[in-house]
Design a protein around this motif. Structure first.
Motif, PDB file in Angstrom:
ATOM      1  N   ARG B 117       0.828  -1.209   0.000  1.00 26.47           N
ATOM      2  CA  ARG B 117       0.000   0.000   0.000  1.00 26.47           C
ATOM      3  C   ARG B 117       0.856   1.251   0.000  1.00 26.47           C
ATOM      4  O   ARG B 117       0.532   2.246  -0.651  1.00 26.47           O
ATOM      5  CB  ARG B 117      -0.912  -0.004   1.231  1.00 26.47           C
ATOM      6  CG  ARG B 117      -2.354   0.324   0.864  1.00 26.47           C
ATOM      7  CD  ARG B 117      -3.182   0.516   2.116  1.00 26.47           C
ATOM      8  NE  ARG B 117      -3.098   1.891   2.588  1.00 26.47           N
ATOM      9  CZ  ARG B 117      -3.408   2.259   3.829  1.00 26.47           C
ATOM     10  NH1 ARG B 117      -3.793   1.355   4.716  1.00 26.47           N
ATOM     11  NH2 ARG B 117      -3.322   3.512   4.177  1.00 26.47           N
ATOM     12  N   GLN B 118       1.963   1.193   0.735  1.00 26.03           N
ATOM     13  CA  GLN B 118       2.828   2.380   0.789  1.00 26.03           C
ATOM     14  C   GLN B 118       3.499   2.641  -0.550  1.00 26.03           C
ATOM     15  O   GLN B 118       3.701   3.780  -0.946  1.00 26.03           O
ATOM     16  CB  GLN B 118       3.863   2.229   1.908  1.00 26.03           C
ATOM     17  CG  GLN B 118       3.182   2.145   3.267  1.00 26.03           C
ATOM     18  CD  GLN B 118       4.160   2.102   4.423  1.00 26.03           C
ATOM     19  OE1 GLN B 118       4.977   2.995   4.601  1.00 26.03           O
ATOM     20  NE2 GLN B 118       4.081   1.055   5.212  1.00 26.03           N
ATOM     21  N   GLU B 120       2.098   1.800  -3.399  1.00 27.86           N
ATOM     22  CA  GLU B 120       1.014   2.268  -4.275  1.00 27.86           C
ATOM     23  C   GLU B 120       0.773   3.769  -4.124  1.00 27.86           C
ATOM     24  O   GLU B 120       0.411   4.444  -5.084  1.00 27.86           O
ATOM     25  CB  GLU B 120      -0.280   1.505  -3.977  1.00 27.86           C
ATOM     26  CG  GLU B 120      -0.359   0.165  -4.681  1.00 27.86           C
ATOM     27  CD  GLU B 120      -1.754  -0.410  -4.571  1.00 27.86           C
ATOM     28  OE1 GLU B 120      -2.688   0.255  -5.034  1.00 27.86           O
ATOM     29  OE2 GLU B 120      -1.893  -1.507  -4.000  1.00 27.86           O
ATOM     30  N   ASP B 121       0.979   4.255  -2.908  1.00 23.48           N
ATOM     31  CA  ASP B 121       0.783   5.698  -2.656  1.00 23.48           C
ATOM     32  C   ASP B 121       1.595   6.558  -3.621  1.00 23.48           C
ATOM     33  O   ASP B 121       1.146   7.615  -4.040  1.00 23.48           O
ATOM     34  CB  ASP B 121       1.208   6.052  -1.221  1.00 23.48           C
ATOM     35  CG  ASP B 121       0.091   5.775  -0.231  1.00 23.48           C
ATOM     36  OD1 ASP B 121      -1.049   5.553  -0.695  1.00 23.48           O
ATOM     37  OD2 ASP B 121       0.362   5.781   0.983  1.00 23.48           O
ATOM     38  N   LEU B 124      -0.328   6.615  -6.779  1.00 22.16           N
ATOM     39  CA  LEU B 124      -1.594   7.333  -6.601  1.00 22.16           C
ATOM     40  C   LEU B 124      -1.356   8.840  -6.656  1.00 22.16           C
ATOM     41  O   LEU B 124      -2.149   9.592  -7.213  1.00 22.16           O
ATOM     42  CB  LEU B 124      -2.227   6.966  -5.251  1.00 22.16           C
ATOM     43  CG  LEU B 124      -2.930   5.614  -5.214  1.00 22.16           C
ATOM     44  CD1 LEU B 124      -3.291   5.240  -3.777  1.00 22.16           C
ATOM     45  CD2 LEU B 124      -4.179   5.637  -6.078  1.00 22.16           C
ATOM     46  N   THR B 125      -0.216   9.261  -6.084  1.00 29.07           N
ATOM     47  CA  THR B 125       0.074  10.695  -6.053  1.00 29.07           C
ATOM     48  C   THR B 125       0.624  11.199  -7.381  1.00 29.07           C
ATOM     49  O   THR B 125       0.171  12.214  -7.904  1.00 29.07           O
ATOM     50  CB  THR B 125       1.116  10.983  -4.948  1.00 29.07           C
ATOM     51  OG1 THR B 125       0.654  10.382  -3.749  1.00 29.07           O
ATOM     52  CG2 THR B 125       1.299  12.471  -4.740  1.00 29.07           C
TER      53      THR B 125
END
Lengths: 269, 288
Positions: B117-118, B120-121, B124-125
């Motif tokens: 998830r980290q 993926e951030d 995402l940004t």
């Protein structure tokens, strides 16, 4: 002549939920006055567990530690006397000195508590200790730790360890927190003190290069087992055990890196 | 055609505006080549970290950039003056063009989010248009690339060793295929065996992907082995900048020579003076 025998020591730590962790598995060695032994190995190999057992901050699960043939007392004046004879120098001189107290206070305490010298000679002894670690007494005695550099602080920590006139010194990574240009100065100081007072030194480190040059013998610890030991040059240059060779191979070694195909190192002008 | 120079730092100075002001970096100029590993060596307080932060504008008051500029020569051919970027442009620039692996970065992961998830951030940004499946695949590929393995996507930081966490941070820094990665003591907290593996990996990935690296450490022997060129810093000034071989065999500045001699040789003879001869008081500590 002082002899410290670490004999067949095993240490297990209880780990909740996953059974015991074997930190030391039947480790034996002997440290005598005038001798420097380096203890090397990666994190988790058991180096600091040995230091903790030697200073009786931990007790061995089995096996024994003998000073001149006598088991270390677990408590009371006997333990206190033992700790005067076997002293420890810690890794972090920023943490091991009390920021509230002057350097004088740090050195007076062991002198008074252990009654090393008569009360009216304490001040002179503090100054002599500072001189021994190559610090200027007038410039340091009234300062507090934050006013000194890292190297100077570690020198104060060494002076404090010497205050009770120990016969053996356990130095757990004594220079790894210091800037590189002052590390050799502090190691050289330890080497000089060792010769002057015929101290026995256990030098705990992960730095193979200083271990080789600073000590007479090297012990290589891996998962709580001494996998190799011998004269310093033999262990580093002619390592027998696979793990010692792996450690050596992983340590930066520009001399080898830049050596030309004929095997001769590029000479430094 | 893109130029061979990736980053030009010109007359760069940083002052910490306290009383009295501290000139942490003084008129530093250097040119970083594309694909090059530049080692930045020096002791605590010499200004190496301030310089690295300064060129990416990561410094906060009281630090002030008092002179000079850092120009990034993008592979598109555009020259970007980093100091001139506005806030939005700066945010888009960071991590996309230049990323950083911080000292002790392995402790910078969020303990309550999986590493997948980290990672993926980042996408995402910076790549909001990217689809979910593609994003997942990118992250998995990155974990494979740094040797952690995609099966660890759902692991939490505490389930990984320090070395693996540091690799996750390197994966994160590589996520957007930056042209420059700045690494501040990325392996200092790790074991020599783990350190060696990670260094070899950085070196492999550099050959594969062609990014440049500024590698900051006080460990000169290590820099000699991994760097193309080495800059030695002292009191905010680069006192010497030369190829690793020249630094090793023909150091010009007295301070470089002193730093080199501070490291006993592992297999050579140098260092014997510890055992045997009497020591002399060190010059650095003489002045209180």
């Amino acid at each position: 002549m002082t002899t410290l025998d670490f004999r067949n020591v095993t240490k297990r730590y209880r780990v909740r939920g996953s059974g015991d962790m074997l930190a030391l598995d039947d480790v034996s060695f002997t440290l005598t006055s005038g001798q420097t032994i380096a203890l090397v190995g990666q994190s988790g190999s058991g180096k600091s567990t040995i230091a903790k057992i030697l200073t009786q901050l931990e007790r061995a699960t089995s096996g024994e530690v003998l000073l001149d043939g006598e088991p270390i007392p677990h408590r009371g004046p006997g333990l206190r006397r033992y700790r005067q004879r076997v002293r420890m120098v810690f890794q972090d001189p920023f943490a091991s000195l009390n920021p509230y107290h002057t350097i004088r206070h740090h050195l007076e305490r062991p002198l008074r508590l252990d009654k090393v010298v008569p009360a009216d000679e304490v001040e002179d002894e503090v100054r002599a200790l500072l001189t021994r670690v190559r610090l200027d007494p007038d410039a340091t005695i009234d300062r507090r730790p934050h006013e000194l550099s890292g190297g100077q602080r570690q020198r104060v920590a060494i002076a404090r360890a010497l205050a009770s006139r120990p016969e053996l010194l356990i130095a757990d990574e004594p220079v790894s927190m210091l800037d590189v240009s002052i590390r050799l100065g502090v190691l050289n100081l330890l080497a000089d003190l060792q010769r002057e007072s015929n101290l026995g030194v256990l030098y705990i480190t992960h730095d193979l290069a200083t271990a080789r040059h600073f000590s007479d013998e090297i012990m290589v610890l891996h998962h709580g087992v001494v996998v190799e030991r011998g004269p310093a040059d033999d262990v580093i240059l002619r390592a027998q055990h696979e793990y010692t060779r792996a450690l050596r191979g992983a340590s930066p070694d520009p001399d080898k890196h830049f050596a030309d195909p004929s095997g001769r190192a590029v000479t430094r002008s | 055609m893109t130029s061979e120079t990736l980053l030009t730092v010109d007359d760069f100075s940083v002052v910490y505006d306290v009383d009295p002001p501290v000139e942490a970096v003084r008129h530093v100029s250097l040119a970083l080549q594309r694909g090059e590993i530049l080692g930045l060596a020096g002791e605590s307080g010499c200004g190496k970290t301030t310089l690295a932060y300064g060129i990416q504008r990561l410094l906060k008051p009281p630090a002030v950039i008092t002179s000079g500029r850092a120009v990034f020569h993008d592979e598109s051919g555009e020259d970007i003056d980093i100091n001139a970027l506005d806030a939005d442009a700066m945010r888009a620039f960071r991590w996309d063009k230049v990323s950083m692996v911080f000292q002790g970065a392995m402790n910078a992961l969020n303990p309550v989010a999986s590493i997948g998830r980290q990672l993926e951030d980042v996408f995402l940004t910076h790549r909001p248009s990217m689809g979910r499946a593609e994003r997942r695949e990118e992250c998995a590929g990155l974990l494979d690339l740094v040797g952690v393995g995609r099966e660890r996507m759902r692991s939490y930081p505490h389930e990984l060793s320090g070395g693996m966490r540091q690799r996750v941070m390197i994966a994160m820094a590589m996520a957007l295929r930056p042209q420059l990665m700045i690494m501040d003591e990325p392996t200092t907290a790790l074991d020599v065996l783990v350190q060696r593996e990670i260094l070899e990996q950085i070196s492999d990935l550099r050959s594969k992907l062609g990014f440049s690296v500024i590698f900051i450490t006080h460990d000169l022997p290590l820099l000699l082995e991994i760097s193309d060129r080495i800059a030695v810093m002292k009191d905010g000034v680069i006192v010497e900048l030369a190829s690793a071989l020249d630094i090793y065999s023909d150091a010009q500045h007295e301070y470089t020579r002193r730093l080199l001699s501070s490291f006993p040789s592992l297999t050579g003879e140098r260092g014997d003076f510890i055992r045997g001869s009497e020591s002399t008081p060190t010059t650095t500590e003489a002045a209180l």
